[in-house]
Design a protein around this motif. Structure first.
Motif, PDB file in Angstrom:
ATOM      1  N   SER A 224      -1.049 -15.109   9.692  1.00 26.16           N
ATOM      2  CA  SER A 224      -1.063 -14.211  10.245  1.00 26.16           C
ATOM      3  C   SER A 224       0.697 -14.120  10.391  1.00 26.16           C
ATOM      4  N   ASP A 225       1.232 -14.899   9.579  1.00 20.61           N
ATOM      5  CA  ASP A 225       3.053 -14.605   9.469  1.00 20.61           C
ATOM      6  C   ASP A 225       3.934 -13.937   7.496  1.00 20.61           C
ATOM      7  N   PRO A 226       3.946 -13.325   7.986  1.00 25.59           N
ATOM      8  CA  PRO A 226       4.516 -12.476   6.756  1.00 25.59           C
ATOM      9  C   PRO A 226       5.373 -12.900   6.437  1.00 25.59           C
ATOM     10  N   ARG A 227       5.886 -13.690   6.704  1.00 26.45           N
ATOM     11  CA  ARG A 227       7.399 -15.105   5.971  1.00 26.45           C
ATOM     12  C   ARG A 227       7.013 -15.885   5.222  1.00 26.45           C
ATOM     13  N   THR A 228       4.903 -16.734   5.173  1.00 24.99           N
ATOM     14  CA  THR A 228       4.364 -17.437   5.063  1.00 24.99           C
ATOM     15  C   THR A 228       3.532 -17.512   4.566  1.00 24.99           C
ATOM     16  N   GLY A 229       2.440 -16.098   5.044  1.00 24.14           N
ATOM     17  CA  GLY A 229       1.115 -15.639   4.225  1.00 24.14           C
ATOM     18  C   GLY A 229       1.512 -14.964   2.886  1.00 24.14           C
ATOM     19  N   ARG A 230      -0.129 -14.336   2.698  1.00 22.29           N
ATOM     20  CA  ARG A 230      -0.680 -13.364   1.373  1.00 22.29           C
ATOM     21  C   ARG A 230       0.068 -12.261   1.461  1.00 22.29           C
ATOM     22  N   LEU A 231       1.398 -11.769   2.099  1.00 23.03           N
ATOM     23  CA  LEU A 231       2.108 -10.582   1.774  1.00 23.03           C
ATOM     24  C   LEU A 231       2.400  -9.724   0.647  1.00 23.03           C
ATOM     25  N   THR A 232       1.293  -8.445   0.671  1.00 19.44           N
ATOM     26  CA  THR A 232       1.764  -7.786  -0.106  1.00 19.44           C
ATOM     27  C   THR A 232       1.985  -6.566   0.452  1.00 19.44           C
ATOM     28  N   ALA A 233       2.741  -5.769  -0.741  1.00 19.31           N
ATOM     29  CA  ALA A 233       3.031  -3.911   0.116  1.00 19.31           C
ATOM     30  C   ALA A 233       1.767  -3.964  -1.206  1.00 19.31           C
ATOM     31  N   ASN A 234       0.709  -2.906  -0.782  1.00 25.01           N
ATOM     32  CA  ASN A 234       0.695  -1.522  -1.501  1.00 25.01           C
ATOM     33  C   ASN A 234       0.451  -0.067  -1.420  1.00 25.01           C
ATOM     34  N   ILE A 235       0.586   0.569  -1.892  1.00 21.37           N
ATOM     35  CA  ILE A 235       0.964   1.872  -2.601  1.00 21.37           C
ATOM     36  C   ILE A 235      -0.137   2.621  -3.359  1.00 21.37           C
ATOM     37  N   PHE A 236      -1.289   3.334  -2.943  1.00 16.84           N
ATOM     38  CA  PHE A 236      -1.451   4.204  -3.485  1.00 16.84           C
ATOM     39  C   PHE A 236      -0.790   5.632  -3.472  1.00 16.84           C
ATOM     40  N   VAL A 237      -0.844   5.977  -5.032  1.00 19.01           N
ATOM     41  CA  VAL A 237      -0.083   6.720  -5.716  1.00 19.01           C
ATOM     42  C   VAL A 237      -1.106   8.164  -6.124  1.00 19.01           C
ATOM     43  N   SER A 238      -1.290   8.903  -5.809  1.00 24.98           N
ATOM     44  CA  SER A 238      -2.154  10.131  -6.616  1.00 24.98           C
ATOM     45  C   SER A 238      -1.126  11.525  -7.445  1.00 24.98           C
ATOM     46  N   TYR A 239      -1.531  11.481  -8.873  1.00 24.12           N
ATOM     47  CA  TYR A 239      -0.965  12.937  -9.212  1.00 24.12           C
ATOM     48  C   TYR A 239      -2.222  13.385  -8.902  1.00 24.12           C
ATOM     49  N   ARG A 240      -2.183  14.871  -9.289  1.00 21.19           N
ATOM     50  CA  ARG A 240      -2.909  16.540  -9.574  1.00 21.19           C
ATOM     51  C   ARG A 240      -2.534  16.869 -10.560  1.00 21.19           C
ATOM     52  N   PRO A 241      -3.090  17.750 -11.003  1.00 19.28           N
ATOM     53  CA  PRO A 241      -3.016  18.445 -12.258  1.00 19.28           C
ATOM     54  C   PRO A 241      -1.959  19.873 -11.772  1.00 19.28           C
ATOM     55  N   ALA A 242      -1.437  20.084 -12.980  1.00 18.86           N
ATOM     56  CA  ALA A 242       0.146  21.088 -12.542  1.00 18.86           C
ATOM     57  C   ALA A 242      -0.030  22.564 -12.255  1.00 18.86           C
TER      58      ALA A 242
END
Length: 242
Positions: A224-242
């Motif tokens: 659970s240590d961010p410096r040694t564990g499997r750390l990722t940043a996960n961004i979910f981006v949504s688009y919509r009809p213009a």
């Protein structure tokens, strides 16, 4: 106007590298794009420092499954910078026309569950949504020893992406298949064929449609240590009809 969800921060340098190394490939029989950028940030270690010092990680899984670890909100400055910088690149790579940015959400994620503690749904590939206009930005903040990400084809249906039209048939077939063996999926199984994989490389970002069948290539129970564990940043981006 795009809406960002995250945390604002001023004491860390989260600026982006103006010229990351980019590569576009197409995976599987269905040929869905997979965008890879290496060296996304000027100093990705600052983002790791933020996660370690300000994270506030909490479990996000339950008896039915969910992400097999803990998560914490990512800084709003980082989310906004990444999404705005990559918007034109993503539009070109995925052939997006007549759409506008809608929403972006981001969390730090750390895999912490051991192989023997996984619910059945955590042992097989998954999708995040069937929405064709939602994209996953997966930013590795760990090294290759933590395992990368793989993409899959469901053998019985041949599906690599689960669309709204495909979802009922896919779920009906999956309901007839045996429960996955204990442990994280790695490579081919009787029900799923691995069609592509990307290594975890520190400060590498992957972008793919959230409807793609995928799974982390997890090497074992993580810290659970961010410096040694499997750390990722996960961004979910949504688009919509213009």
């Amino acid at each position: 106007m795009v809406r960002f969800r995250g945390m604002s921060v001023n004491s860390f340098d989260l600026s982006l590298n103006p010229r990351p190394a980019a590569q576009l490939s197409h995976i599987g029989r269905e040929g869905e794009p997979l965008l890879r950028l290496d060296g996304l940030m000027r100093d990705a270690g600052q983002l790791v420092d933020y996660a370690a010092e300000q994270g506030g990680f909490e479990p996000v899984h339950g008896p039915a499954g969910g992400y097999p670890g803990i998560r914490a909100p990512a800084p709003l400055d980082y989310v906004g910078a990444v999404v705005r910088a990559l918007d034109p690149v993503l539009r070109e790579a995925f052939g997006l026309h007549g759409v506008r940015l809608g929403r972006a959400e981001c969390n730090f994620s750390l895999v912490t569950l051991g192989a023997g503690d996984l619910a059945p749904s955590q042992r097989v590939p998954h999708i995040d949504t069937t929405d064709p206009l939602q994209f996953a930005f997966l930013h590795y903040l760990c090294g290759p020893e933590q395992g990368g990400t793989a993409f899959y084809r469901h053998r019985a249906t041949g599906f690599e992406a689960i669309t709204p039209e495909r979802q009922p048939h896919y779920e009906a077939v999956r309901a007839t298949e045996p429960e996955a063996a204990p442990g994280y999926i790695a490579g081919d199984t009787a029900e799923f064929e691995q069609v592509a994989a990307a290594d975890a490389v520190f400060d590498r970002l992957l972008v793919y449609r959230s409807r793609q069948l995928h799974s982390g290539l997890v090497t074992g129970a993580g810290t659970s240590d961010p410096r040694t564990g499997r750390l990722t940043a996960n961004i979910f981006v949504s688009y919509r009809p213009a």
